[in-house]
Structures are given as C-alpha cells and as structure tokens.
Design a protein around this motif. Sequence first.
Motif, mmCIF file in Angstrom:
data_model
loop_
_atom_site.group_PDB
_atom_site.id
_atom_site.type_symbol
_atom_site.label_atom_id
_atom_site.label_comp_id
_atom_site.label_asym_id
_atom_site.label_seq_id
_atom_site.Cartn_x
_atom_site.Cartn_y
_atom_site.Cartn_z
ATOM 1 N N ALA A 1 0.862 -1.198 0.000
ATOM 2 C CA ALA A 1 0.000 0.000 0.000
ATOM 3 C C ALA A 1 0.891 1.239 0.000
ATOM 4 O O ALA A 1 1.435 1.635 1.034
ATOM 5 C CB ALA A 1 -0.925 -0.012 1.221
ATOM 6 N N LYS B 1 0.532 4.333 -0.039
ATOM 7 C CA LYS B 1 0.277 5.509 0.798
ATOM 8 C C LYS B 1 1.019 5.474 2.131
ATOM 9 O O LYS B 1 1.265 6.515 2.722
ATOM 10 C CB LYS B 1 -1.223 5.691 1.032
ATOM 11 C CG LYS B 1 -1.863 4.747 2.031
ATOM 12 C CD LYS B 1 -3.305 5.197 2.305
ATOM 13 C CE LYS B 1 -3.976 4.457 3.441
ATOM 14 N NZ LYS B 1 -4.352 3.079 3.105
ATOM 15 N N ASP C 1 -0.411 -1.410 -4.400
ATOM 16 C CA ASP C 1 -1.762 -0.881 -4.256
ATOM 17 C C ASP C 1 -1.658 0.641 -4.262
ATOM 18 O O ASP C 1 -1.083 1.227 -3.347
ATOM 19 C CB ASP C 1 -2.370 -1.387 -2.935
ATOM 20 C CG ASP C 1 -3.662 -0.662 -2.592
ATOM 21 O OD1 ASP C 1 -4.527 -0.561 -3.476
ATOM 22 O OD2 ASP C 1 -3.803 -0.198 -1.444
ATOM 23 N N GLY D 1 -6.453 0.877 -6.044
ATOM 24 C CA GLY D 1 -7.223 0.361 -4.915
ATOM 25 C C GLY D 1 -8.050 1.366 -4.146
ATOM 26 O O GLY D 1 -8.466 1.081 -3.030
ATOM 27 N N HIS E 1 -11.121 -4.364 4.067
ATOM 28 C CA HIS E 1 -10.023 -3.876 4.903
ATOM 29 C C HIS E 1 -10.531 -3.874 6.336
ATOM 30 O O HIS E 1 -11.515 -3.213 6.634
ATOM 31 C CB HIS E 1 -9.581 -2.479 4.466
ATOM 32 C CG HIS E 1 -8.235 -2.086 5.001
ATOM 33 N ND1 HIS E 1 -7.972 -2.032 6.354
ATOM 34 C CD2 HIS E 1 -7.083 -1.752 4.380
ATOM 35 C CE1 HIS E 1 -6.703 -1.678 6.518
ATOM 36 N NE2 HIS E 1 -6.142 -1.502 5.345
ATOM 37 N N SER F 1 -6.781 -0.452 10.129
ATOM 38 C CA SER F 1 -5.325 -0.473 10.248
ATOM 39 C C SER F 1 -4.897 -0.706 11.695
ATOM 40 O O SER F 1 -5.629 -0.365 12.630
ATOM 41 C CB SER F 1 -4.760 0.856 9.738
ATOM 42 O OG SER F 1 -3.404 0.699 9.407
ATOM 43 N N GLN F 2 -3.678 -1.291 11.841
ATOM 44 C CA GLN F 2 -3.189 -1.700 13.165
ATOM 45 C C GLN F 2 -4.265 -2.558 13.837
ATOM 46 O O GLN F 2 -4.733 -2.284 14.941
ATOM 47 C CB GLN F 2 -2.793 -0.472 14.010
ATOM 48 C CG GLN F 2 -2.110 -0.782 15.357
ATOM 49 C CD GLN F 2 -0.717 -1.396 15.218
ATOM 50 O OE1 GLN F 2 -0.174 -1.547 14.139
ATOM 51 N NE2 GLN F 2 -0.136 -1.776 16.331
ATOM 52 N N GLY G 1 -6.774 -7.061 1.961
ATOM 53 C CA GLY G 1 -6.455 -5.703 2.399
ATOM 54 C C GLY G 1 -5.206 -5.652 3.258
ATOM 55 O O GLY G 1 -4.357 -6.553 3.232
ATOM 56 N N GLY H 1 0.651 -2.113 4.390
ATOM 57 C CA GLY H 1 1.383 -0.849 4.305
ATOM 58 C C GLY H 1 2.225 -0.694 5.565
ATOM 59 O O GLY H 1 3.448 -0.837 5.561
ATOM 60 N N ARG H 2 1.519 -0.474 6.666
ATOM 61 C CA ARG H 2 2.184 -0.291 7.959
ATOM 62 C C ARG H 2 3.151 -1.432 8.269
ATOM 63 O O ARG H 2 4.277 -1.196 8.714
ATOM 64 C CB ARG H 2 1.094 -0.232 9.050
ATOM 65 C CG ARG H 2 1.595 0.144 10.423
ATOM 66 C CD ARG H 2 0.444 0.043 11.441
ATOM 67 N NE ARG H 2 -0.717 0.849 11.103
ATOM 68 C CZ ARG H 2 -0.816 2.158 11.337
ATOM 69 N NH1 ARG H 2 0.148 2.798 11.954
ATOM 70 N NH2 ARG H 2 -1.905 2.824 11.000
#
Length: 376
Positions: free
Chosen positions: A45, A47, A66, A89, A175, A178-179, A213, A254-255
């Motif tokens: 990801a 971003k 993505d 995405g 998704h 996040s985290q 995701g 991503g993270r």
Amino acid sequence: MTPKISQFLSQKNPSTPCLVVDIDEVELRYRAMQAALPAARIYYAVKANPARPLLDRLVFLGSCFDAASWEEVDLCLSAGARPENISFGNTVKKVSAIKAAYDAGVRLFVFDCVEELEKLARFAPGSRVYCRLLVNNHGAEWPLSRKFGTTPESARTLMLRARELGLDPYGISFHVGSQQLSADAYEVAIAQAGSLLADLAADGLRLRMVNLGGGFPIQYRDDVPGIAHFGQVISRAMKIHFGETLPEILVEPGRFIVGSAGVVSTEVVLVSQRGRDEGPRWVYLDIGRFGGLAETEGEAIRYMIRTARDGEEVSSVALAGPTCDGADILYEKSCYTLPVTLEAGDRVEILATGAYVSTYCSTRFNGFAPLAEHYI
Ligand SMILES: *Cc1c(COP(=O)(O)O)cnc(C)c1O
C-alpha cells in the motif's frame, strides 16, 4: 531501532526533525509477510510511505503495488513496476486518474458502488474489477470508519452488473482496519467473502480473487501478535470457507512493511512544569501532529520513545509538538514517562515511524520545514 539506523544517527548527527528508514529492514518485513502467507501476492500500500528508494527495493523484490491515485500509480511505474502489477485500490477515483492509469496499462480497479462501476466501464473498459465489502473494524487501533465498502447483497448485484457492463468481475476485497490487533477480524471477513463467492457461483458467476487488504499490526508501545499468527489464522479460515479450490489471494500491507523500519529523530525544545506543582511536566518536541505524527490523533497510535537518558529516574509527562495550535498535543492521557533530567536540546527518538508519518506532514505550518527523510 536497527543497528544501521543508530549508527547513522550517531555518525551523521542529522538535523532534526528527520525520519531515517532502513531499507534492508523493509526487505526483511516483506520476506516475513511472504513467509507467513506464502499463498498470497503482496500489493504494498503505497500511501504508507511512497519514497522512491523504498519502492525501488520492493520492485526489486517482485512486489506488486496498491495505489490510491494516478500520482501513486505513476510513482510505481517510474520506480519500474509493471502496470500489470499495480492495483488501483481507491474506491473513489477521478475520471482523469482512471483514464491515465488505463492508458498506462493498469487493468485492475476496485469499486464499491454502481456509480464508480459505471465510470470504470466507460473509462477502463474490459478491466478486471473487484468489489470492496464493508467489514467490521473492531479491534483496529486506526479504524477506517464507514467511508468505504458495501454490503454482501449489493456486492452480489454489482458484480453481476459488472459483467453486463463488459468488465471482468474478478474478486472481492475488504479492509479490517489499520493496526488490527485481532486475527479474528480477518476470519470473520473471509467467511463473508466465502459465502458471497458461493452465492455468485450459484448465479453462474465464478470470481477468482479475494483481497484481504492491509491492517497487519506492528509493535508500538504495546505488544501485538506476530505475523505468523495472522498467517495461520488466515490460512485456516481460507481452507474452511473456500475448501480445496482456493481463489487467488491478495494482501495490501502498508504499515507492516515499512512502519518498524523507520525512526524519527527529534529535539526537545522545552521542558516545563508550567508553574504548577501538580500534574505532568510538559515536554515539547520539534515534531508534533502537524510535522507528521497525525496518527497520535485521539492518542490512537502510541509510539515508543527513546532518550539517551533511558535507565535514569522517570516521571510522568505530557508530550506536545512545537506549533501554535492547541491540537498539537501528542499524548496527555496515555501515561507517558520520561527521565526527570530530560532538558531542552536533548535528542529523542520516536520508534516505528516509517509508515504514515512522512506523508502526513503539513506544508510549512508555522513556517516549519517539512520532515527531512533519509533512506539508508
Ligand atoms: C491504507 C490501505 C491499506 C494499507 O493498510 P495498512 O493498515 O497500512 O496495512 C491497504 N489497502 C487499502 C485499500 C488501504 O486503504
């Protein structure tokens, strides 16, 4: 902090605030994700951190991407990614961005409503499309609210419509936020995707892909389950809900890929009791909410903080950034402590800041320069 980063900081003594990212650590994280989910293809990801040296390494490793905008698609292409390895995405895309991506050869797009599907049919004809489901983000420290995704019933109708519109109805995504600390969140979402694919198969439409995701957590101040645990729970859930004929599996971390590969080095600007006997000392750093630490909003992400005085006596602190904005407070309620001898001019390191920091930095608010970045 990796040995390479601590060596860089002590030898180069770069001016603060700055972000230092160890690209070899990014590679290790990528490989750990591959090992935990060997059946999945990784779409990084962009971003989370779009820096060129990082994209270069991921292209070298064979990663897919993505992207959320034409600009991100273009960044991936200029780093050498092939268009067939890029997924557009974002469920919300400008027509000009769809056109530009399509012209560049991108053929994989997400949507979550009929209006976006019609844009894709018109400006990205024949492309593979996947529909995003709205799933529960419970357990996520940085949830995605209700902004994206649709219901299974509507996804079913939309996928049939995609076929009528001459698109290639390819798969389903979600998704879990996040985290995300709970692997069960993936299991629940996989179950939903499984029954949706079964319903569509009954309609005579066989989807080929499930996109899990991002959301995979990293260690900040508190411990989190390791990636192997997520891999096991997900692999088991896929077998339960899809049986022997597994669809293609995509993940969009991503993270997880870049977060723990970065450290922000910052300087203490001021330490003050502010004339009160009670309450914490206030510690003002030269980076805050507007300098890139936006995920401290609501104290959601609680970074680990290191000083050269660690091991000495500590007392409680409130932590804030350097700007004149009252919202520029990092932590007031999360019970942070720092050494009592900490003073202006000391350097302080904020760990696991490789993701969602450099891109969240504001542009010259109060005149402060954007966060400097070093990729080593
Ligand atoms: C932000 C985002 C990701 C990455 O999420 P992480 O929690 O950083 O892994 C993946 N997919 C989509 C669609 C996103 O918006």
